[in-house]
Design a protein around this motif. Structure first.
Motif, short mmCIF file in Angstrom:
data_model
loop_
_atom_site.label_atom_id
_atom_site.label_comp_id
_atom_site.label_asym_id
_atom_site.label_seq_id
_atom_site.Cartn_x
_atom_site.Cartn_y
_atom_site.Cartn_z
N PRO A 9 0.83 -1.21 0.00
CA PRO A 9 0.00 0.00 0.00
C PRO A 9 0.87 1.26 0.00
CG PRO A 9 -0.82 -1.59 1.59
CD PRO A 9 0.50 -2.12 1.10
N LEU A 11 1.00 5.13 0.84
CA LEU A 11 0.33 6.13 1.65
C LEU A 11 1.12 7.43 1.60
CD1 LEU A 11 -0.51 3.94 4.78
CD2 LEU A 11 -2.00 4.44 2.82
N TYR A 12 0.51 8.49 2.09
CA TYR A 12 1.17 9.79 2.15
C TYR A 12 0.98 10.38 3.54
CZ TYR A 12 1.44 9.76 -2.97
OH TYR A 12 1.71 9.44 -4.28
N THR A 24 3.86 0.60 3.23
CA THR A 24 3.71 0.04 4.57
C THR A 24 3.39 -1.45 4.50
OG1 THR A 24 2.52 0.27 6.67
CG2 THR A 24 1.27 0.69 4.67
#
Length: 237
Positions: A9, A11-12, A24
């Motif tokens: 995944p 993510l920010y 992650t």
């Protein structure tokens, strides 16, 4: 070792200067482990180890450093520094933004340097330190002292980056130049070409060239650092 078969995944998280993109793995309540890449690499360098750590219950976070992949500066006016203090501050800000009080830090090259600096100056934030190429905080004041010739010739690309020709060359041929470095450094690595094809898009970041050039000029005292980070550099002297 296990091999990552599907993308992790992405993510920010927003820090004081960056929108940091990170991958992650593992449970959110696991002990945090942050894996940090160097130049010219990206999170693909951890595709073999990240799943192993996740399977053991760790929360594994693998950020794209400033100037790489989807990570972006928030403000166009911020200096695109690649100095060691910037990388360390980015790591600390990343941990703060994710409310991670303490983590195990692992890295190599640029990423290892960031981890070493945070461990040295903010030891309370570090549960453990793994650095792939030694304790590599730069002694910048000693950087102009010539090294033995057998060492000097391996730094050709760094000296290239000190020139305008190097800036132009990295701008025009970033993928080819970085692939050459991979080939020179790991000539017998059978998986190199396929892994490089997955990594190279990260060098298309609009700030890649500026951050890289500044990194290699600053460490040799050929470019000034970000004044906002001078307190970190002074703490390392």
């Amino acid at each position: 070792m296990a091999t990552l078969t599907s993308p992790a995944p992405l993510l920010y998280v927003r820090t004081t200067l960056l929108d940091v993109a990170y991958e992650t793995h593992g449970p959110l309540d696991g002990e945090p482990v942050i894996l940090l890449h160097g130049f010219p690499y990206d999170p693909r360098g951890y595709d073999d180890i990240a799943p192993v750590l996740a399977e053991r219950g760790y929360r594994v976070l693998v950020p794209y450093l400033r100037g790489y992949g989807p990570t972006r500066f928030i403000n166009t006016q911020v200096m695109r520094s690649g100095q060691q203090a910037a990388l360390a501050k980015d790591l600390l800000d990343f941990m703060d933004a994710l409310s991670i009080p303490q983590a195990t830090l692992a890295g190599f090259d640029w990423g290892g340097r960031a981890a070493c600096i945070v461990a040295a100056l903010w030891p309370q934030r570090v549960r453990g330190l793994v650095t792939g190429d030694g304790y590599n905080i730069q002694a910048i004041s000693q950087s102009l002292k010539p090294r033995p010739p057998e060492t000097e010739h391996r730094l050709w690309y760094q000296y290239y980056f000190h020139t305008q020709r190097g800036v132009d060359g990295l701008t025009a041929n970033r993928r080819e130049l970085c692939q050459l470095l991979w080939t020179l450094w790991s000539p017998s690595w059978a998986e190199g070409p396929s892994r490089y094809a997955l990594t190279a898009p990260s060098f298309d970041n609009p700030d890649f060239v500026e951050v890289v050039i500044h990194s290699y000029r600053h460490r040799f005292m050929y470019a000034p650092g970000d004044p906002a980070l001078e307190y970190i550099e002074q703490a390392l002297v």
